[in-house]
Design an enzyme around this catalytic site. Structure first.
Site, short mmCIF file in Angstrom:
data_model
loop_
_atom_site.label_atom_id
_atom_site.label_comp_id
_atom_site.label_asym_id
_atom_site.label_seq_id
_atom_site.Cartn_x
_atom_site.Cartn_y
_atom_site.Cartn_z
N CYS A 13 -10.28 8.56 -10.39
CA CYS A 13 -10.27 7.33 -11.18
C CYS A 13 -11.65 6.67 -11.19
O CYS A 13 -12.55 7.19 -11.85
CB CYS A 13 -9.16 6.41 -10.68
N HIS A 24 -4.21 9.22 -9.46
CA HIS A 24 -4.39 9.01 -8.01
C HIS A 24 -3.51 9.97 -7.20
O HIS A 24 -2.42 9.58 -6.78
CB HIS A 24 -4.02 7.57 -7.65
N GLU A 80 -3.71 10.76 -4.27
CA GLU A 80 -3.54 10.28 -2.88
C GLU A 80 -2.30 9.38 -2.76
O GLU A 80 -1.89 9.06 -1.64
CB GLU A 80 -4.81 9.54 -2.42
N1 GLN Z 1 -10.63 0.48 -14.01
C1 GLN Z 1 -11.44 0.88 -12.88
C2 GLN Z 1 -12.90 1.05 -13.29
O1 GLN Z 1 -13.19 1.06 -14.43
C3 GLN Z 1 -10.91 2.15 -12.26
C4 GLN Z 1 -9.51 1.94 -11.74
C5 GLN Z 1 -9.11 2.80 -10.58
O2 GLN Z 1 -9.94 3.40 -9.89
N2 GLN Z 1 -7.84 2.80 -10.28
O3 GLN Z 1 -13.73 1.17 -12.45
#
Ligand code: GLN
Length: 184
Positions: free
Chosen positions: A78, A167, A169
């Protein structure tokens, strides 16, 4: 046993530590170049990519991370995927360009910005948690898409590095962490 560093400046690094242990690896938190040096691979967790970029700079970790990635595997989830991308939009921000993908941050809109859904990975389905996820808009020629969700790539590897926009994890399924451990 291989040592997996978890970048522990911000975000959900503790969940990754547990996931690495479930997958049979040894996890250590990384907050300095010295700690990074002792690792066989590094996970850059989810969180807030702009904040993580700033903290990498403040802790003088940006250059050590680049040098580490030139030799050893890095896995970004992410916000971590956003940091590893070649280019980032919505809004644009610098990134480490470790994997040849272009990403758009917060690309799924407010209504469905966080969800639990199923993704297709190599002939089987997997439960996946998305939290204000980026969308992978382009995968370069050397990249391999390992999972998709509604046609979008959500798990990509290129050489020794890999990213997920979800995610892994946060679900009991260890397949993604096992795949990373296999790279070390
Ligand atoms: N929206 C976050 C970003 O742009 C990422 C979100 C996440 O890691 N769950 O950094």
């Amino acid at each position: 046993m291989k040592t997996v560093g978890i970048l522990a400046l911000q975000g959900d690094f503790d969940a990754h530590r547990k996931a690495v242990e479930r997958a049979g690896g040894l996890a250590v938190e990384v907050r300095s170049a010295k700690e990074l040096d002792a690792c066989d691979g590094l996970i850059v967790p989810g969180g807030e990519s702009t904040t993580m970029l700033k903290l990498l700079d403040i802790e003088n970790l940006t250059e050590p991370l680049r040098q580490f990635a030139a030799r050893k595997p890095v896995f970004g989830t992410c916000a971590g995927a956003i940091l590893l991308a070649r280019s980032v939009t919505n809004p644009a921000q610098p990134s480490l360009n470790l994997i040849d993908i272009d990403v758009e941050r917060n690309a799924y809109g407010r209504q469905i910005d966080s969800r639990v859904t199923r993704v297709k990975a190599d002939g089987h389905e997997m439960e996946a948690v998305f939290i204000r996820a980026p969308k992978i808009l382009r995968v370069g020629e050397g990249g391999k898409v390992l999972a998709t969700c509604n046609g979008d790539p959500v798990w990509v590897e290129q050489g020794r590095h890999m990213v997920t926009t979800f995610h892994p994890e946060l679900t009991p399924d260890s397949r993604v962490h096992c795949a990373f451990l296999a790279k070390l």
